[in-house]
Every structure is written in structure tokens, then in C-alpha cells.
Design a protein around this motif. Sequence first.
Motif, mmCIF file in Angstrom:
data_model
loop_
_atom_site.group_PDB
_atom_site.id
_atom_site.type_symbol
_atom_site.label_atom_id
_atom_site.label_comp_id
_atom_site.label_asym_id
_atom_site.label_seq_id
_atom_site.Cartn_x
_atom_site.Cartn_y
_atom_site.Cartn_z
ATOM 1 N N PRO A 157 0.909 -1.073 0.088
ATOM 2 C CA PRO A 157 0.019 0.012 0.018
ATOM 3 C C PRO A 157 0.746 1.298 0.156
ATOM 4 O O PRO A 157 0.563 2.330 -0.615
ATOM 5 C CB PRO A 157 -0.832 -0.148 1.304
ATOM 6 N N ALA A 158 2.006 1.182 0.626
ATOM 7 C CA ALA A 158 2.651 2.577 0.630
ATOM 8 C C ALA A 158 3.457 2.772 -0.638
ATOM 9 O O ALA A 158 3.729 3.850 -1.187
ATOM 10 C CB ALA A 158 3.987 2.380 1.752
ATOM 11 N N GLU A 159 3.853 1.679 -1.431
ATOM 12 C CA GLU A 159 4.534 1.972 -2.737
ATOM 13 C C GLU A 159 3.379 2.274 -3.449
ATOM 14 O O GLU A 159 3.560 3.229 -4.334
ATOM 15 C CB GLU A 159 4.986 0.390 -3.095
ATOM 16 N N ILE A 160 2.140 1.827 -3.644
ATOM 17 C CA ILE A 160 1.050 2.273 -4.561
ATOM 18 C C ILE A 160 0.688 3.889 -4.220
ATOM 19 O O ILE A 160 0.591 4.407 -5.187
ATOM 20 C CB ILE A 160 -0.169 1.363 -4.249
ATOM 21 N N ARG A 161 0.872 4.213 -2.851
ATOM 22 C CA ARG A 161 0.354 5.753 -2.580
ATOM 23 C C ARG A 161 1.610 6.557 -3.457
ATOM 24 O O ARG A 161 1.193 7.485 -3.793
ATOM 25 C CB ARG A 161 0.456 5.840 -1.053
ATOM 26 N N LEU A 162 2.871 6.072 -3.020
ATOM 27 C CA LEU A 162 3.777 6.782 -4.053
ATOM 28 C C LEU A 162 3.541 6.828 -5.462
ATOM 29 O O LEU A 162 3.857 7.897 -6.043
ATOM 30 C CB LEU A 162 5.316 6.304 -3.516
ATOM 31 N N ILE A 163 3.324 5.888 -6.098
ATOM 32 C CA ILE A 163 2.902 5.590 -7.492
ATOM 33 C C ILE A 163 1.688 6.573 -7.977
ATOM 34 O O ILE A 163 1.840 7.442 -8.804
ATOM 35 C CB ILE A 163 2.835 4.236 -7.935
ATOM 36 N N ARG A 164 0.858 6.633 -7.143
ATOM 37 C CA ARG A 164 -0.369 7.424 -7.199
ATOM 38 C C ARG A 164 -0.044 8.882 -7.127
ATOM 39 O O ARG A 164 -0.486 9.681 -8.081
ATOM 40 C CB ARG A 164 -1.480 7.090 -6.299
ATOM 41 N N GLU A 165 0.822 9.230 -6.272
ATOM 42 C CA GLU A 165 1.559 10.481 -6.052
ATOM 43 C C GLU A 165 2.208 10.998 -7.424
ATOM 44 O O GLU A 165 2.114 12.207 -7.953
ATOM 45 C CB GLU A 165 2.243 10.779 -4.887
ATOM 46 N N ALA A 166 2.908 10.208 -7.788
ATOM 47 C CA ALA A 166 3.581 10.218 -9.044
ATOM 48 C C ALA A 166 2.589 10.694 -10.364
ATOM 49 O O ALA A 166 2.956 11.490 -11.083
ATOM 50 C CB ALA A 166 4.480 9.104 -9.261
ATOM 51 N N CYS A 167 1.561 9.931 -10.326
ATOM 52 C CA CYS A 167 0.687 10.124 -11.539
ATOM 53 C C CYS A 167 -0.112 11.723 -11.462
ATOM 54 O O CYS A 167 -0.155 12.064 -12.135
ATOM 55 C CB CYS A 167 -0.770 9.098 -11.259
ATOM 56 N N VAL A 168 -0.246 12.050 -9.877
ATOM 57 C CA VAL A 168 -0.909 13.376 -9.756
ATOM 58 C C VAL A 168 0.276 14.516 -10.460
ATOM 59 O O VAL A 168 -0.306 15.282 -11.381
ATOM 60 C CB VAL A 168 -1.259 13.946 -8.334
ATOM 61 N N TRP A 169 1.473 14.474 -10.445
ATOM 62 C CA TRP A 169 2.166 15.488 -10.965
ATOM 63 C C TRP A 169 2.479 15.116 -12.308
ATOM 64 O O TRP A 169 2.855 16.343 -13.119
ATOM 65 C CB TRP A 169 3.605 15.552 -10.165
ATOM 66 N N ALA A 170 2.535 13.819 -12.797
ATOM 67 C CA ALA A 170 2.411 13.650 -14.335
ATOM 68 C C ALA A 170 1.246 14.253 -14.922
ATOM 69 O O ALA A 170 1.759 14.649 -16.050
ATOM 70 C CB ALA A 170 2.844 12.237 -14.578
ATOM 71 N N ASN A 171 0.431 14.233 -14.235
ATOM 72 C CA ASN A 171 -0.880 14.925 -14.819
ATOM 73 C C ASN A 171 -0.923 16.338 -14.958
ATOM 74 O O ASN A 171 -1.165 16.857 -15.924
ATOM 75 C CB ASN A 171 -2.119 14.409 -13.775
ATOM 76 N N LEU A 172 -0.365 16.725 -13.920
ATOM 77 C CA LEU A 172 -0.186 18.293 -14.139
ATOM 78 C C LEU A 172 0.911 18.680 -15.380
ATOM 79 O O LEU A 172 0.614 19.703 -16.062
ATOM 80 C CB LEU A 172 0.284 18.999 -12.918
ATOM 81 N N GLU A 382 -7.662 -0.813 -10.992
ATOM 82 C CA GLU A 382 -7.824 0.622 -10.622
ATOM 83 C C GLU A 382 -6.988 1.303 -11.413
ATOM 84 O O GLU A 382 -5.766 1.089 -11.518
ATOM 85 C CB GLU A 382 -7.806 0.902 -9.203
ATOM 86 N N SER A 383 -7.593 2.308 -12.304
ATOM 87 C CA SER A 383 -6.448 3.428 -13.171
ATOM 88 C C SER A 383 -5.913 4.318 -12.055
ATOM 89 O O SER A 383 -6.837 5.073 -11.508
ATOM 90 C CB SER A 383 -7.304 3.906 -14.179
ATOM 91 N N LEU A 384 -4.781 4.691 -12.010
ATOM 92 C CA LEU A 384 -4.055 5.636 -11.255
ATOM 93 C C LEU A 384 -3.745 6.739 -11.843
ATOM 94 O O LEU A 384 -3.703 7.956 -11.284
ATOM 95 C CB LEU A 384 -2.776 5.266 -10.725
ATOM 96 N N THR A 385 -3.884 6.683 -13.492
ATOM 97 C CA THR A 385 -3.561 7.938 -14.187
ATOM 98 C C THR A 385 -5.281 8.303 -14.662
ATOM 99 O O THR A 385 -6.008 7.085 -14.766
ATOM 100 C CB THR A 385 -2.840 7.653 -15.350
ATOM 101 N N TYR A 386 -5.282 9.494 -15.141
ATOM 102 C CA TYR A 386 -7.037 10.038 -15.135
ATOM 103 C C TYR A 386 -6.940 11.098 -16.326
ATOM 104 O O TYR A 386 -7.988 11.634 -16.303
ATOM 105 C CB TYR A 386 -7.480 10.510 -14.111
ATOM 106 N N TYR A 387 -6.041 11.122 -17.056
ATOM 107 C CA TYR A 387 -5.963 12.096 -18.127
ATOM 108 C C TYR A 387 -6.916 11.648 -19.349
ATOM 109 O O TYR A 387 -6.996 10.648 -19.556
ATOM 110 C CB TYR A 387 -4.452 12.468 -18.723
ATOM 111 N N PRO A 388 -7.774 12.996 -19.695
ATOM 112 C CA PRO A 388 -8.639 12.268 -20.701
ATOM 113 C C PRO A 388 -8.190 11.652 -22.124
ATOM 114 O O PRO A 388 -6.873 11.850 -22.224
ATOM 115 C CB PRO A 388 -9.076 14.028 -21.293
#
Length: 398
Positions: A157-172, A382-388
Motif C-alpha cells: 500500500p505504501a508503494e502504491i501511494r507513492l505511484i499514485r502521487e507520481a501520477c498526480v504530478w505527471a498529470n499536471l 484501478e487506473s491511477l492515471t486519469y488524463y482524458p
Amino acid sequence: MPVTQMKISAEEHRQRCEKLLMHLHAEGLNGVVLFDRQYVLYYTGFAFIPTERPMAFVMNKRGERGMFVPRLELEHAQANALIDRVDHYLEYPYTAHPMIAFQKMLDEMGMQSPVGADEDGYPWVFGYRGPKLSEMLNAPVRSVRAFVEDAMMIKSPAEIRLIREACVWANLGHVLLQRYTKVGATETEVSQRAGDEATRAMYDAIGPIYRGQSEYYGGVVAGYRGQIGRNAAIPHALANNLTFQPGDVLVTGAAAPVWGYHSELERTMVMGKATDEQKFLFDHMVALQDTALEAIRPGVPCSEVDKIVRAYYEQHDLMPYWKHHVGHAIGLRYHEGPFLDLGDPTIIQPGMVFTVEPGLYSKGVGGFRHSDTVVVTEDGLESLTYYPRDLESLTLPV
């Protein structure tokens, strides 16, 4: 409680080492030596830049953990590696080869054969030359790579949280990349502007608790890597400072390392209204990705996902546009196993994180590839990225 820490905890690193120790005992090994940078990071939390100077993580059958480093990394390792001892040598090359000091460390830790390792000695990289580990031990070493790779496949779960956070900034980063891409601009100016602004925003938001710890990226990156116009038909093209033109097909990429963990976000965009051929390839590319996403489930072999997706290619006469498998795992490396490929029988399990990126490539038109980062759950995906992903959202004005 407020979030005050993002990195993998010392307790999780300890648990990883305990599982490795159990493997040593089960295999009758007196210890293990790991040279690979990501393996060392996985077990110790210590991120470093590999060079010709040999470095290694060592653990004996008593569970004592040590790092072997050059002098220039001594304080770095002492401050960051979750281990019991740090041994160092002066430099490489030097009048005394570093492996002499390493031999002393192995002897002191009771590392007599049989010993496990990821490589039979420090790899010959950046001009390094030295003896094999088996020569130092006077016996063959046993590979532990499969065990380590299998352990890294299942993210906590801790690793997935970090990958999820990486997706946030990649999205920006991708939002800014799309915003600044205009006819007449160059990929260099657009990519650098998007990456720099997204990186500054990330540090403003989470800087006190953030570290990149990646050897690939220094912050948020967003760009095209030369996949512009007809060059988009080359899946691994290289940036060439191309200028955007009306009608170009653009294949993007955006990423951001978070405490060493990576994600992948890629999209296909079009400069101006898509032609019928561009729309045909775009729509099938999205359908191929949907097919893959529907096929990825716990208990399914990785090969089966590729088989199902290739059946779509064949059904619609798209194999002339095929160039690569469906995707790969991702984590501390931006490419990891297992692979969504006919040749990989690995059973998909909850906690695995994949990129999903089947593509279509037409020599005269361009390339068409979305890539999304997904995590396998107990009952699905579950998709961690969410760009159109739709063509309308990815059509740029001209």
C-alpha cells in the motif's frame, strides 16, 4: 492526522529484509550480496548514482546488514541507508583494488560459501574491471534475482501511494504540455516550460516531504521525445527539437518520480481536425487499450492479456500497424517485469502495477498510443492515471 512523511518506512524496509533472510535460510545460503541500484534502494532506502566505483548491499545469515561504498559515498550512506554497518574504500581505480576491502568485509560478516547474489561481482560498467564474486569466495554464487524480482512485483500500500502521487504530478505536467503546444513552437521549448513549471508547483506543494530519488528524472518531465508527425510512428524516437505543424500526430509522455517510484502517462494528440485515417487509427488504439484493461484481472496470465489484444489486431486487420506488446510493470524502474506479452506466463496478482499501452504505428501517418498506469486489485483493476483519452479532448487548435 496530517501527512508528514511520504517515503517508505524503516519498518517496511526491515520487513523486506526479513523476507529476504527467510529466503536465504530456506536455500541454505550464508548471505546475500546485491549490486543493482534498485535492489539496494528496495532493501535499504538508499538511493545513489551508480558509477565505476563498486557499491553493494550485504546481509549475512544472522540478518546483519551492511553497505560497501567508496569514500565519496560514506556520509551519504551513513545518513540514509537503513543498515547496521557501512564499510568503505578510498577510490577506484586505486593502488589497492576496492575488492580487497570488500573481501575483508565479507570475511568479517561470515560470508562463506554458499552465498546468493544478483550478479557474480560488480558489473563492468563505466570502465570498471575487477574480480568476480565467485573468485573471491572460491565457489559459485547462486542467483537471487528471481526472488527479488518476484518480491518487487507486488507493491505494498505504501508503494502504491507513492505511484499514485507520481501520477498526480505527471498529470499536471501533461496539462501544461498540452496547453503550451502550438503550431510553430518547438518541442524543446514546450517540454522544458511544462516540466519546469510542474516541477516548481510540485516542490511548492510537497517539497518538505518530497524526494525524487530517481536516476532517470530530476522532477516532473513532460514531452514528446521526438514522436511528432511521421516520427510519431517510431515508438522510441529521440527528441530532435522539431517544430509543431498543422496535421501533426503527437505522442506524449509525462512522469514524475516520488521517492524513487515511477508512473507512466502517455497520450496521442492531433494538431487540428483529425483526418479520416487519423481518426480510424485513434479510435482503434483506444479500443485496443480498452480491450487490454478489461482483460487484466487477478489470476489471468500476463500472456493471456497480450493474446486477447492481438486477437483484436487480427480481427480488424491491424497487425501491419503493430510494433510491441501491451505493457509492462512499473515501480522503482520505469520498466519492470512482469510483461504483458505472449512470452510471459506470470499470473497477475493484486498489488501488481502495470502500464497499459498497445499502439498503432503507420509509417506515413504517425503513431497512436495512450499509456495509463493501473494497479491490480482483489476484484479487478484501478487506473491511477486519469488524463482524458478521447479525441476531442486531445485535439489542439491550429
